[in-house]
Design an enzyme around this catalytic site. Structure first.
Site, mmCIF file in Angstrom:
data_model
loop_
_atom_site.group_PDB
_atom_site.id
_atom_site.type_symbol
_atom_site.label_atom_id
_atom_site.label_comp_id
_atom_site.label_asym_id
_atom_site.label_seq_id
_atom_site.Cartn_x
_atom_site.Cartn_y
_atom_site.Cartn_z
ATOM 1 N N ILE A 105 5.610 -3.452 -7.457
ATOM 2 C CA ILE A 105 4.828 -2.226 -7.680
ATOM 3 C C ILE A 105 5.424 -1.118 -6.815
ATOM 4 O O ILE A 105 5.291 -1.144 -5.594
ATOM 5 C CB ILE A 105 3.338 -2.429 -7.311
ATOM 6 C CG1 ILE A 105 2.743 -3.630 -8.060
ATOM 7 C CG2 ILE A 105 2.537 -1.154 -7.605
ATOM 8 C CD1 ILE A 105 1.372 -4.054 -7.564
ATOM 9 N N ARG A 106 6.083 -0.181 -7.439
ATOM 10 C CA ARG A 106 6.750 0.916 -6.696
ATOM 11 C C ARG A 106 7.480 0.370 -5.466
ATOM 12 O O ARG A 106 7.328 0.864 -4.345
ATOM 13 C CB ARG A 106 5.744 1.996 -6.282
ATOM 14 C CG ARG A 106 5.073 2.651 -7.459
ATOM 15 C CD ARG A 106 4.518 4.002 -7.095
ATOM 16 N NE ARG A 106 5.607 4.970 -6.918
ATOM 17 C CZ ARG A 106 5.496 6.095 -6.248
ATOM 18 N NH1 ARG A 106 4.384 6.408 -5.630
ATOM 19 N NH2 ARG A 106 6.507 6.911 -6.155
ATOM 20 N N GLY A 110 0.869 -1.166 0.000
ATOM 21 C CA GLY A 110 0.000 0.000 0.000
ATOM 22 C C GLY A 110 0.904 1.213 0.000
ATOM 23 O O GLY A 110 1.853 1.277 -0.781
ATOM 24 N N GLU A 111 0.663 2.120 0.909
ATOM 25 C CA GLU A 111 1.497 3.319 0.986
ATOM 26 C C GLU A 111 1.948 3.436 2.440
ATOM 27 O O GLU A 111 1.143 3.690 3.332
ATOM 28 C CB GLU A 111 0.682 4.521 0.531
ATOM 29 C CG GLU A 111 1.487 5.503 -0.279
ATOM 30 C CD GLU A 111 2.467 6.271 0.586
ATOM 31 O OE1 GLU A 111 3.637 6.451 0.184
ATOM 32 O OE2 GLU A 111 2.073 6.678 1.692
ATOM 33 N N SER A 112 3.246 3.242 2.658
ATOM 34 C CA SER A 112 3.715 3.089 4.040
ATOM 35 C C SER A 112 3.511 4.350 4.882
ATOM 36 O O SER A 112 3.229 4.249 6.081
ATOM 37 C CB SER A 112 5.178 2.653 4.056
ATOM 38 O OG SER A 112 5.984 3.576 3.369
ATOM 39 N N ARG A 128 12.929 3.554 -0.176
ATOM 40 C CA ARG A 128 11.587 3.528 -0.763
ATOM 41 C C ARG A 128 11.603 3.917 -2.241
ATOM 42 O O ARG A 128 12.450 4.674 -2.688
ATOM 43 C CB ARG A 128 10.662 4.488 -0.012
ATOM 44 C CG ARG A 128 10.406 4.061 1.409
ATOM 45 C CD ARG A 128 9.530 5.069 2.110
ATOM 46 N NE ARG A 128 8.236 5.201 1.454
ATOM 47 C CZ ARG A 128 7.439 6.249 1.603
ATOM 48 N NH1 ARG A 128 7.796 7.266 2.339
ATOM 49 N NH2 ARG A 128 6.286 6.279 0.979
ATOM 50 N N CYS A 167 6.137 -5.367 0.625
ATOM 51 C CA CYS A 167 6.290 -4.039 0.031
ATOM 52 C C CYS A 167 6.167 -2.938 1.094
ATOM 53 O O CYS A 167 7.064 -2.795 1.914
ATOM 54 C CB CYS A 167 5.333 -3.884 -1.138
ATOM 55 S SG CYS A 167 5.939 -2.705 -2.344
ATOM 56 N N HIS A 211 4.954 -8.789 -4.491
ATOM 57 C CA HIS A 211 3.586 -9.061 -4.041
ATOM 58 C C HIS A 211 3.165 -10.502 -4.328
ATOM 59 O O HIS A 211 2.486 -10.746 -5.338
ATOM 60 C CB HIS A 211 2.612 -8.109 -4.749
ATOM 61 C CG HIS A 211 2.742 -6.691 -4.308
ATOM 62 N ND1 HIS A 211 1.920 -6.134 -3.359
ATOM 63 C CD2 HIS A 211 3.620 -5.724 -4.665
ATOM 64 C CE1 HIS A 211 2.272 -4.876 -3.155
ATOM 65 N NE2 HIS A 211 3.309 -4.607 -3.942
ATOM 66 N N GLU A 267 0.855 -12.108 -3.108
ATOM 67 C CA GLU A 267 -0.611 -12.250 -3.047
ATOM 68 C C GLU A 267 -1.254 -11.976 -4.403
ATOM 69 O O GLU A 267 -2.434 -12.259 -4.597
ATOM 70 C CB GLU A 267 -1.186 -11.311 -1.970
ATOM 71 C CG GLU A 267 -1.287 -9.829 -2.342
ATOM 72 C CD GLU A 267 0.041 -9.078 -2.280
ATOM 73 O OE1 GLU A 267 1.094 -9.726 -2.067
ATOM 74 O OE2 GLU A 267 0.025 -7.845 -2.480
HETATM 75 N N1 GLN Z 1 5.840 2.863 -2.627
HETATM 76 C C1 GLN Z 1 5.138 2.419 -1.458
HETATM 77 C C2 GLN Z 1 5.746 3.019 -0.174
HETATM 78 O O1 GLN Z 1 6.796 3.580 -0.232
HETATM 79 C C3 GLN Z 1 5.145 0.895 -1.367
HETATM 80 C C4 GLN Z 1 4.491 0.309 -2.589
HETATM 81 C C5 GLN Z 1 3.721 -0.951 -2.354
HETATM 82 O O2 GLN Z 1 3.464 -1.363 -1.219
HETATM 83 N N2 GLN Z 1 3.293 -1.575 -3.431
HETATM 84 O O3 GLN Z 1 5.175 2.948 0.859
#
Ligand code: GLN
Length: 198
Positions: free
Chosen positions: A138-139, A49-51, A107, A80, A174, A176
């Protein structure tokens, strides 16, 4: 422990896919949003997600300290953003974390969303994870260093992407998002191994 109850932190991010993956790996998934729910599970997944957002929500829900305590004796698997939260050191930018594993992460190190990719990697533990693993990035963060008792289970382009340390596990990809349940099954096995014997 026939079928461990495995929590998935469900504040933000792709927690639903983890629930399905856990069911495929023979565990009972439980969505976790409170300290009570956390205390009812045998292990926990912190999803992608987005930490930064996840940290804010954890703070607001007063879950940071309960999570630290939980990690002190039960297994946590961070994928992630979850891996970023478990790390000891976070850069780009610096950010606080639970510091449950001796790893340092940078990150968004592979570039922006468009640079997300699917690759095949091999694990260094062919007994527990034989053959190819499909890894969806993913990112993703890059694990820049691994210290203490942390052990690299798989690499991509020379960087660790799957690392374990005792009962804990992190993946910068990921698992999942594929139908292969083996990485989740490896985590479920850790939960069974670390359960106190009655
Ligand atoms: N870019 C997100 C972060 O820095 C992590 C990306 C992800 O969980 N797919 O939190």
């Amino acid at each position: 422990m026939a079928k461990p109850r495995v929590g998935v932190l469900a504040l933000q991010g792709d927690f639903e896919a983890h629930g399905k993956a856990l069911a495929r790996a023979g565990a009972q998934p439980v969505e976790v949003r409170t300290a009570e729910e956390l205390n009812s599970v045998d292990g926990l997944i912190i999803p992608g997600g987005e930490s930064t957002t996840m940290l804010k929500l954890l703070n607001y829900m007063e879950l940071l300290e309960p999570l630290r305590e939980f990690g002190g004796n039960k297994p946590i698997f961070g994928t992630c953003a979850g891996a970023i939260l478990l790390a000891e050191q976070v850069t780009n930018p610096e950010q606080m974390s639970l510091s449950l594993m001796n790893i340092g992460v940078q990150r968004n190190a592979y570039g922006r969303q468009l640079d997300s990719r699917i690759v095949h990697i091999g694990s260094s533990d062919q007994q527990r994870l034989p053959g190819d693993i499909e890894a969806v990035f993913i990112r993703a963060p890059i694990i820049k260093w691994v210290g203490g008792q942390a052990r690299v289970l798989a690499e991509y382009n020379g960087d660790p992407v799957l690392v374990e340390q005792g009962r804990h596990l992190v993946a910068t990809f990921h698992p999942e998002l594929t139908t292969d349940p083996r990485v989740h099954a490896l985590f479920v096995a850790k939960i069974k191994d670390s359960a106190p014997t009655a």
